[in-house]
Scaffold this motif. Structure first.
Motif, PDB file in Angstrom:
ATOM      1  N   TYR A   1      -9.472   0.547 -14.111  1.00  0.00           N
ATOM      2  CA  TYR A   1      -9.158  -0.554 -13.206  1.00  0.00           C
ATOM      3  C   TYR A   1      -9.633  -1.866 -13.836  1.00  0.00           C
ATOM      4  O   TYR A   1     -10.704  -1.916 -14.444  1.00  0.00           O
ATOM      5  N   LEU A   2      -8.843  -2.918 -13.667  1.00  0.00           N
ATOM      6  CA  LEU A   2      -9.295  -4.246 -14.035  1.00  0.00           C
ATOM      7  C   LEU A   2     -10.178  -4.797 -12.912  1.00  0.00           C
ATOM      8  O   LEU A   2      -9.849  -4.652 -11.733  1.00  0.00           O
ATOM      9  N   GLU A   3     -11.292  -5.399 -13.288  1.00  0.00           N
ATOM     10  CA  GLU A   3     -12.192  -5.977 -12.299  1.00  0.00           C
ATOM     11  C   GLU A   3     -11.465  -7.062 -11.506  1.00  0.00           C
ATOM     12  O   GLU A   3     -10.657  -7.814 -12.048  1.00  0.00           O
ATOM     13  N   ASP A   4     -11.775  -7.120 -10.225  1.00  0.00           N
ATOM     14  CA  ASP A   4     -11.132  -8.055  -9.302  1.00  0.00           C
ATOM     15  C   ASP A   4     -12.208  -8.950  -8.682  1.00  0.00           C
ATOM     16  O   ASP A   4     -12.609  -8.749  -7.533  1.00  0.00           O
ATOM     17  N   PRO A   5     -12.710  -9.942  -9.422  1.00  0.00           N
ATOM     18  CA  PRO A   5     -13.833 -10.745  -8.917  1.00  0.00           C
ATOM     19  C   PRO A   5     -13.527 -11.500  -7.637  1.00  0.00           C
ATOM     20  O   PRO A   5     -14.448 -11.836  -6.884  1.00  0.00           O
ATOM     21  N   LYS A   6     -12.276 -11.783  -7.348  1.00  0.00           N
ATOM     22  CA  LYS A   6     -11.925 -12.471  -6.107  1.00  0.00           C
ATOM     23  C   LYS A   6     -11.827 -11.506  -4.918  1.00  0.00           C
ATOM     24  O   LYS A   6     -11.675 -11.939  -3.761  1.00  0.00           O
ATOM     25  N   GLY A   7     -11.872 -10.219  -5.189  1.00  0.00           N
ATOM     26  CA  GLY A   7     -11.862  -9.223  -4.125  1.00  0.00           C
ATOM     27  C   GLY A   7     -10.569  -9.125  -3.346  1.00  0.00           C
ATOM     28  O   GLY A   7     -10.572  -8.742  -2.172  1.00  0.00           O
ATOM     29  N   ILE A   8      -9.441  -9.427  -3.981  1.00  0.00           N
ATOM     30  CA  ILE A   8      -8.153  -9.407  -3.270  1.00  0.00           C
ATOM     31  C   ILE A   8      -7.805  -7.986  -2.804  1.00  0.00           C
ATOM     32  O   ILE A   8      -7.294  -7.790  -1.697  1.00  0.00           O
ATOM     33  N   TYR A   9      -8.077  -7.016  -3.664  1.00  0.00           N
ATOM     34  CA  TYR A   9      -7.736  -5.644  -3.312  1.00  0.00           C
ATOM     35  C   TYR A   9      -8.748  -4.998  -2.359  1.00  0.00           C
ATOM     36  O   TYR A   9      -8.514  -3.896  -1.867  1.00  0.00           O
ATOM     37  N   GLY A  10      -9.852  -5.688  -2.097  1.00  0.00           N
ATOM     38  CA  GLY A  10     -10.830  -5.173  -1.153  1.00  0.00           C
ATOM     39  C   GLY A  10     -11.742  -4.118  -1.749  1.00  0.00           C
ATOM     40  O   GLY A  10     -11.629  -3.743  -2.923  1.00  0.00           O
ATOM     41  N   ASP A  11     -12.654  -3.653  -0.926  1.00  0.00           N
ATOM     42  CA  ASP A  11     -13.603  -2.623  -1.333  1.00  0.00           C
ATOM     43  C   ASP A  11     -12.976  -1.243  -1.172  1.00  0.00           C
ATOM     44  O   ASP A  11     -11.878  -1.099  -0.646  1.00  0.00           O
ATOM     45  N   ASN A  12     -13.725  -0.237  -1.632  1.00  0.00           N
ATOM     46  CA  ASN A  12     -13.266   1.131  -1.438  1.00  0.00           C
ATOM     47  C   ASN A  12     -13.049   1.410   0.046  1.00  0.00           C
ATOM     48  O   ASN A  12     -13.789   0.918   0.902  1.00  0.00           O
ATOM     49  N   GLU A  13     -12.038   2.198   0.329  1.00  0.00           N
ATOM     50  CA  GLU A  13     -11.664   2.480   1.712  1.00  0.00           C
ATOM     51  C   GLU A  13     -11.662   3.983   1.968  1.00  0.00           C
ATOM     52  O   GLU A  13     -11.945   4.786   1.077  1.00  0.00           O
ATOM     53  N   ASP A  14     -11.335   4.338   3.184  1.00  0.00           N
ATOM     54  CA  ASP A  14     -11.215   5.741   3.569  1.00  0.00           C
ATOM     55  C   ASP A  14      -9.792   6.010   4.052  1.00  0.00           C
ATOM     56  O   ASP A  14      -9.099   5.101   4.509  1.00  0.00           O
ATOM     57  N   ILE A  15      -9.368   7.272   3.946  1.00  0.00           N
ATOM     58  CA  ILE A  15      -8.037   7.673   4.397  1.00  0.00           C
ATOM     59  C   ILE A  15      -8.175   8.498   5.679  1.00  0.00           C
ATOM     60  O   ILE A  15      -8.908   9.488   5.717  1.00  0.00           O
ATOM     61  N   TYR A  16      -7.463   8.076   6.696  1.00  0.00           N
ATOM     62  CA  TYR A  16      -7.435   8.740   8.000  1.00  0.00           C
ATOM     63  C   TYR A  16      -6.039   9.342   8.221  1.00  0.00           C
ATOM     64  O   TYR A  16      -5.086   9.010   7.521  1.00  0.00           O
ATOM     65  N   TRP A  17      -5.917  10.188   9.226  1.00  0.00           N
ATOM     66  CA  TRP A  17      -4.592  10.588   9.694  1.00  0.00           C
ATOM     67  C   TRP A  17      -4.368   9.939  11.057  1.00  0.00           C
ATOM     68  O   TRP A  17      -5.315   9.523  11.726  1.00  0.00           O
ATOM     69  N   MET A  18      -3.125   9.821  11.454  1.00  0.00           N
ATOM     70  CA  MET A  18      -2.801   9.120  12.702  1.00  0.00           C
ATOM     71  C   MET A  18      -1.649   9.834  13.404  1.00  0.00           C
ATOM     72  O   MET A  18      -0.908  10.604  12.784  1.00  0.00           O
ATOM     73  N   ALA A  19      -1.505   9.529  14.694  1.00  0.00           N
ATOM     74  CA  ALA A  19      -0.517  10.253  15.503  1.00  0.00           C
ATOM     75  C   ALA A  19       0.013   9.376  16.628  1.00  0.00           C
ATOM     76  O   ALA A  19      -0.572   8.347  16.971  1.00  0.00           O
TER      77      ALA A  19
END
Length: 287
Positions: free
Chosen positions: A207-225
């Protein structure tokens, strides 16, 4: 779309109590064309159809249609929503009409990716190295469907970093074919990618570093209904809430599908090789 009957069938008293499922076990699962989504959707299709007598339809649609379809009841469930950042704009208009359930994968990644041999470490450096990343006539970032969340974030990145690049949108397989060709020739290329993805097992990427944080931090994956699924089929809701995967389990599932070239065949092989893990989701729900 086939919807659940609200009449429930008691299956009997187990050690932890009564377990109930819907009489009408027909489900439409909304999917999109991300590798991990294809993998887990086919895994659950096989598990539910072949081992629990469900009738499963997988419906591949764009992100906006997926969310509106869940809200309106055209789909019963979908297995992937990235939060708190990536998919939040898609969820927001329907927040009161879509039920977001439990996390099944923690610690995603999202951003611009290059082969590890590329002499670059940050998105900001792309501006000075633009000529090295020419594709189809100009400096380019290869992406996936223009309606995907990562595509919109990449447009924001191009603007925020003032990059003289165009984003070329296509399908995930087309993007990966282009990366494979560049990688085999050890040529520079920048693509939009995410973790989990089988590509990180097949290629040495970073990954290329994203110092401006556009892509955000690590996230989690949920399911939805759609609203009411938990009442119509509490057993299924419990099973999906008990479902958890990590880099190893999800990575091997995606790799098996990529190896076989057939999502159902690959998922079925993986299930057979990972019976203890699969059974633990069912047992946890029953217990």
């Amino acid at each position: 779309m086939k919807k659940f009957s609200v009449t429930l069938l008691a299956l009997g008293v187990m050690s932890a109590g009564n377990v109930s499922v819907a009489d009408d076990k027909s489900l439409t699962i909304g999917t999109n064309n991300w590798a991990e989504n294809i993998a887990v959707a086919n895994m659950w299709k096989i598990l539910l159809e072949e081992e629990h007598d469900y009738d499963i339809e997988l419906s591949d649609v764009g992100k906006s249609v997926l969310y509106s379809g869940l809200a309106s009841g055209d789909f019963d469930l979908s297995l992937e929503i990235w939060l708190p950042t990536t998919d939040a704009p898609f969820l927001e208009p329907y927040r009161d009409r879509i039920d977001v359930h439990d996390v099944w994968y923690r610690g995603t990644g999202l951003g611009l990716v290059v082969p590890s041999y590329a002499d670059i470490d940050s998105i900001a450096e792309l501006k000075e190295q633009a000529e090295r990343y020419e594709y189809q006539g100009g400096p380019s970032i290869l992406g996936i469907d223009s309606g995907a969340a990562i595509a919109g974030l990449t447009d924001d990145v191009i603007s925020a970093y003032d990059l003289p690049f165009d984003q070329i949108n296509s399908s995930g397989p087309a993007m990966m074919a282009a990366l494979d060709g560049a990688y085999s020739r050890e040529e520079p290329m920048v693509v939009t990618l995410w973790s989990p993805h089988w590509a990180f097992a097949e290629y040495d990427l970073k990954y290329l570093e994203d110092p401006k944080g556009i892509y955000g931090d690590n996230e989690d994956i949920y399911w939805m209904a759609r609203p009411g699924l938990d009442e119509d089929d509490p057993w299924l809701t419990s099973v999906l809430n008990a479902w958890h995967m990590d880099d190893d389990s999800l990575g091997t599932l995606m790799a098996r599908i990529e190896e076989t070239g057939d999502p159902e065949e690959g998922a079925r092989d993986w299930i057979n090789d990972n019976r203890d893990l699969v059974d633990s989701w069912i047992d946890d729900a029953s217990g």
